[in-house]
Design an enzyme around this catalytic site. Structure first.
Site, PDB file in Angstrom:
ATOM      1  N   GLU A  61      -8.949  -6.490  12.934  1.00 16.54           N
ATOM      2  CA  GLU A  61      -8.481  -5.150  12.427  1.00 16.54           C
ATOM      3  C   GLU A  61      -8.996  -5.172  11.016  1.00 16.54           C
ATOM      4  O   GLU A  61      -7.936  -5.165   9.941  1.00 16.54           O
ATOM      5  CB  GLU A  61      -6.991  -4.962  12.315  1.00 16.54           C
ATOM      6  CG  GLU A  61      -6.193  -5.032  13.813  1.00 16.54           C
ATOM      7  CD  GLU A  61      -4.772  -4.950  13.758  1.00 16.54           C
ATOM      8  OE1 GLU A  61      -4.167  -5.146  12.816  1.00 16.54           O
ATOM      9  OE2 GLU A  61      -4.186  -4.718  14.992  1.00 16.54           O
ATOM     10  N   PRO A  62     -10.264  -5.138  10.747  1.00 11.50           N
ATOM     11  CA  PRO A  62     -10.537  -5.347   9.145  1.00 11.50           C
ATOM     12  C   PRO A  62     -10.750  -3.943   8.821  1.00 11.50           C
ATOM     13  O   PRO A  62     -11.112  -2.966   9.424  1.00 11.50           O
ATOM     14  CB  PRO A  62     -11.980  -5.798   9.415  1.00 11.50           C
ATOM     15  CG  PRO A  62     -12.516  -5.348  10.782  1.00 11.50           C
ATOM     16  CD  PRO A  62     -11.281  -5.263  11.705  1.00 11.50           C
TER      17      PRO A  62
ATOM     18  N   ARG B 130     -10.664  -3.626   4.591  1.00 12.65           N
ATOM     19  CA  ARG B 130     -11.443  -3.914   3.236  1.00 12.65           C
ATOM     20  C   ARG B 130     -12.755  -4.344   3.416  1.00 12.65           C
ATOM     21  O   ARG B 130     -13.680  -3.972   2.826  1.00 12.65           O
ATOM     22  CB  ARG B 130     -10.425  -4.655   2.491  1.00 12.65           C
ATOM     23  CG  ARG B 130     -10.957  -4.955   0.942  1.00 12.65           C
ATOM     24  CD  ARG B 130     -10.328  -5.929   0.321  1.00 12.65           C
ATOM     25  NE  ARG B 130      -8.972  -6.126   0.561  1.00 12.65           N
ATOM     26  CZ  ARG B 130      -7.828  -5.629  -0.209  1.00 12.65           C
ATOM     27  NH1 ARG B 130      -8.014  -5.094  -1.338  1.00 12.65           N
ATOM     28  NH2 ARG B 130      -6.427  -5.540   0.245  1.00 12.65           N
TER      29      ARG B 130
ATOM     30  N   TYR C 171      -1.399  -3.627  -8.356  1.00 17.64           N
ATOM     31  CA  TYR C 171      -1.377  -4.984  -8.204  1.00 17.64           C
ATOM     32  C   TYR C 171      -2.089  -5.697  -9.457  1.00 17.64           C
ATOM     33  O   TYR C 171      -2.301  -6.993  -9.238  1.00 17.64           O
ATOM     34  CB  TYR C 171      -2.305  -5.291  -6.952  1.00 17.64           C
ATOM     35  CG  TYR C 171      -1.975  -4.384  -5.926  1.00 17.64           C
ATOM     36  CD1 TYR C 171      -0.844  -4.456  -4.873  1.00 17.64           C
ATOM     37  CD2 TYR C 171      -3.138  -3.354  -5.398  1.00 17.64           C
ATOM     38  CE1 TYR C 171      -0.894  -3.745  -3.943  1.00 17.64           C
ATOM     39  CE2 TYR C 171      -2.845  -2.621  -4.187  1.00 17.64           C
ATOM     40  CZ  TYR C 171      -1.763  -2.857  -3.566  1.00 17.64           C
ATOM     41  OH  TYR C 171      -1.399  -1.957  -2.581  1.00 17.64           O
TER      42      TYR C 171
ATOM     43  N   CYS D  46       0.134   9.788 -17.819  1.00 19.30           N
ATOM     44  CA  CYS D  46       0.892   9.565 -18.849  1.00 19.30           C
ATOM     45  C   CYS D  46       1.794   8.358 -18.146  1.00 19.30           C
ATOM     46  O   CYS D  46       2.969   8.393 -17.980  1.00 19.30           O
ATOM     47  CB  CYS D  46       2.080  10.774 -19.015  1.00 19.30           C
ATOM     48  SG  CYS D  46       1.018  12.165 -19.354  1.00 19.30           S
TER      49      CYS D  46
ATOM     50  N   TYR E  33      -8.769   1.245   0.332  1.00 23.85           N
ATOM     51  CA  TYR E  33      -7.413   1.538  -0.619  1.00 23.85           C
ATOM     52  C   TYR E  33      -7.619   2.179  -1.790  1.00 23.85           C
ATOM     53  O   TYR E  33      -6.810   1.957  -2.947  1.00 23.85           O
ATOM     54  CB  TYR E  33      -6.637   0.381  -0.602  1.00 23.85           C
ATOM     55  CG  TYR E  33      -6.575  -0.491   0.552  1.00 23.85           C
ATOM     56  CD1 TYR E  33      -5.453   0.041   1.685  1.00 23.85           C
ATOM     57  CD2 TYR E  33      -7.214  -1.673   1.060  1.00 23.85           C
ATOM     58  CE1 TYR E  33      -5.514  -0.602   2.940  1.00 23.85           C
ATOM     59  CE2 TYR E  33      -7.173  -2.170   2.181  1.00 23.85           C
ATOM     60  CZ  TYR E  33      -6.394  -1.670   3.306  1.00 23.85           C
ATOM     61  OH  TYR E  33      -5.979  -2.485   4.320  1.00 23.85           O
TER      62      TYR E  33
HETATM   63  N1  LLP Z   1      -4.143  -4.595  10.096  1.00 23.88           N
HETATM   64  C1  LLP Z   1      -2.700  -4.413   9.597  1.00 23.88           C
HETATM   65  C2  LLP Z   1      -1.500  -4.734  10.495  1.00 23.88           C
HETATM   66  C3  LLP Z   1      -2.536  -4.201   8.399  1.00 23.88           C
HETATM   67  O1  LLP Z   1      -1.169  -4.089   7.787  1.00 23.88           O
HETATM   68  C4  LLP Z   1      -3.642  -4.406   7.200  1.00 23.88           C
HETATM   69  C5  LLP Z   1      -3.603  -3.823   6.094  1.00 23.88           C
HETATM   70  C6  LLP Z   1      -4.931  -4.377   8.055  1.00 23.88           C
HETATM   71  C7  LLP Z   1      -5.120  -4.647   9.392  1.00 23.88           C
HETATM   72  C8  LLP Z   1      -6.188  -4.371   7.229  1.00 23.88           C
HETATM   73  O2  LLP Z   1      -6.123  -5.167   6.351  1.00 23.88           O
HETATM   74  P1  LLP Z   1      -7.572  -5.542   5.501  1.00 23.88           P
HETATM   75  O3  LLP Z   1      -8.634  -6.105   6.354  1.00 23.88           O
HETATM   76  O4  LLP Z   1      -8.087  -4.160   4.765  1.00 23.88           O
HETATM   77  O5  LLP Z   1      -7.059  -6.490   4.650  1.00 23.88           O
HETATM   78  N2  LLP Z   1      -3.153  -1.350  -0.657  1.00 23.88           N
HETATM   79  C9  LLP Z   1      -3.404  -2.881  -0.615  1.00 23.88           C
HETATM   80  C10 LLP Z   1      -3.946  -3.515   0.867  1.00 23.88           C
HETATM   81  C11 LLP Z   1      -2.780  -3.099   1.705  1.00 23.88           C
HETATM   82  C12 LLP Z   1      -3.139  -3.912   3.223  1.00 23.88           C
HETATM   83  C13 LLP Z   1      -2.139  -3.104   4.290  1.00 23.88           C
HETATM   84  N3  LLP Z   1      -2.421  -3.636   5.513  1.00 23.88           N
HETATM   85  C14 LLP Z   1      -4.694  -3.058  -1.425  1.00 23.88           C
HETATM   86  O6  LLP Z   1      -5.261  -2.025  -2.083  1.00 23.88           O
HETATM   87  O7  LLP Z   1      -5.071  -4.316  -1.702  1.00 23.88           O
END
Ligand code: LLP
Length: 421
Positions: free
Chosen positions: A281-282, A284, A325, A351, A380
């Protein structure tokens, strides 16, 4: 149509004196559409999806793109055209996926808090799986499926108690985190399934966090889930596939990140003996580097003896990650000026003192009106934008094949007020 030759660089590159996206001038886009604006490279997006996909070689797999990273229709359509599937975190993301044309079996539904309404709508769809987060949720799904007379396809999200070694706000695989079912409890749940005909266990799921930059936790999560898959098979509960979640990190500072091939081979090494197909589930890793947020300098003023504040027309409302973050995004002038570099604090217009987009940056000298590129903002970024200070959501541009188009226009005050009486 401008020819898109094999020589055209993909993604963002500083050619000669200015920044280009897939061969198109970023400044030209900003001048035409205004700022702030997200500029997406379709070529980057495709290349990043295909790198992951091809790394599996002939091992059975599917890429369920995590819509939460960026569910812009134009972006998700590109993923679909490449044969991708999706991971949705709400019934509304499911709705977006369905409008794009994804079949229910191409959608997994994750999320730590699915409401009764969301489940009531999701269960009858016959999704690939609902990734279940608790015994209570499993019971609620069972009740809906029993009433419908059709078994629900479920995957149990197990909390493996693995430290992703990422930022604490986006680490999800530890016991202390709210996500998933602890291993012992999961085993107890599995033991109940034989007498619950309205539930069909199709997979187990782990997702230990996001922006993971070392391979070990990802490999350990895959090993964990493979062992559990074997255990279930022996217990007479064979699975259809293993879902190892997302989380692969990208480079925000230009230093090398984990290569798609290394990530995939770590997973496949661990799961191969099970013979089970893998779902990843990529989010980012596919869209992160594929977009840049372009902003304009609106003010410059003294900060201290050594540096100046540069106020830009994008901030935490357009890109929340630095404020939320302390995330680092490279920032560079779209058309760097000559002369000695200077020290700047790049701040947004909101602000809040936390509205700092780039702390202590040393950049080519800036003047009011200059354009800045805030890099690697595709994941994101736009997805977490808000209307705080009544700031409109920014437009999104997609550059594809040497041409660009507005994939989402800038929100207007009328758009914002349309919901209010
Ligand atoms: N699968 C599940 C169940 C998740 O909760 C997430 C991300 C992903 C896949 C995808 O993860 P990725 O491959 O994108 O790392 N807003 C934060 C990131 C929050 C991620 C939430 N879940 C940021 O800006 O770094």
């Amino acid at each position: 149509m401008i020819a898109f030759s094999a020589m055209t660089p993909t993604g963002f590159s500083l050619a000669d004196t200015e920044l280009f996206c897939d061969g198109v001038s970023v400044a030209a886009i900003a001048d035409a559409v205004g700022t702030p604006v997200y500029v997406n490279s379709a070529a980057q997006l495709r290349a990043r999806f295909l790198a992951l996909d091809r790394a599996f070689d002939d091992y059975p797999h599917s890429l369920h793109y995590a819509l939460k990273a960026n569910s812009l229709l134009g972006v998700v359509r590109i993923i679909k055209a490449l044969g991708g599937a999706v991971d949705a975190n709400s019934i509304w993301e499911i709705e977006v996926a369905r409008r794009i044309g994804f079949a229910p079996r191409e959608i997994v539904f994750t999320g730590v808090g699915k409401s009764g309404d969301e489940l009531a709508q999701a269960v009858p769809l016959g999704l690939k799986a609902i990734n279940v987060e608790s015994a209570g949720e499993l019971g609620r799904i069972e009740a809906i499926a029993t009433a419908l007379g059709v078994p629900a396809r479920v995957a149990v999200r197990v909390n493996p108690d693995i430290d992703a070694k990422s930022h604490p706000h986006i680490s999800t695989g530890l016991k202390i985190n709210k996500f998933g079912v602890p291993v012992g409890e999961a085993r107890d749940l599995f033991a109940t399934l034989a007498r619950r005909p309205s539930l069909q266990l199709v997979a187990i799921h782990v997702h230990i966090g996001s922006q993971i930059t070392t391979l070990e936790p990802l490999r350990n999560a895959a090993r964990f889930i493979a062992a559990m898959g074997r255990e279930l098979k022996q217990a007479g509960l064979p699975l259809e596939y293993l879902d190892v979640g997302g989380g692969l990190g990208i480079s925000y500072d230009g230093t090398p990140a984990i290569a798609a091939e290394d990530y995939v081979s770590a997973i496949v090494d661990e799961v191969r003996a099970t013979g089970l197909p893998v779902v990843i589930e990529p989010g980012r890793a596919i869209v992160g580097p594929a977009a840049t947020l372009v902003a304009r300098v609106i003010d410059i003023k003294p900060r201290n003896a050594l540096s100046e504040f540069v106020v830009i027309d994008a901030g935490m409302t357009e890109l929340l990650r630095p404020a939320l973050y302390g995330a680092f995004h490279r920032i560079e002038p779209v058309r760097p000026r000559g002369g000695a570099k200077k020290d700047y604090e790049i701040v947004g217009p909101v602000c809040e003192s936390s509205d700092v987009v780039g702390r202590d940056r040393t950049l080519a000298p800036l003047e009011v009106g200059d354009l800045l590129a805030i890099r690697d903002a595709g994941a994101y970024g736009s997805a977490m934008a808000s209307n705080y200070n009544r700031r409109p959501l920014p437009p999104e541009v997609i550059v594809d094949g040497g041409e660009w188009r507005v994939a989402r226009r800038r929100q207007t005050v009328d758009d914002m007020l349309a919901l209010e009486s």
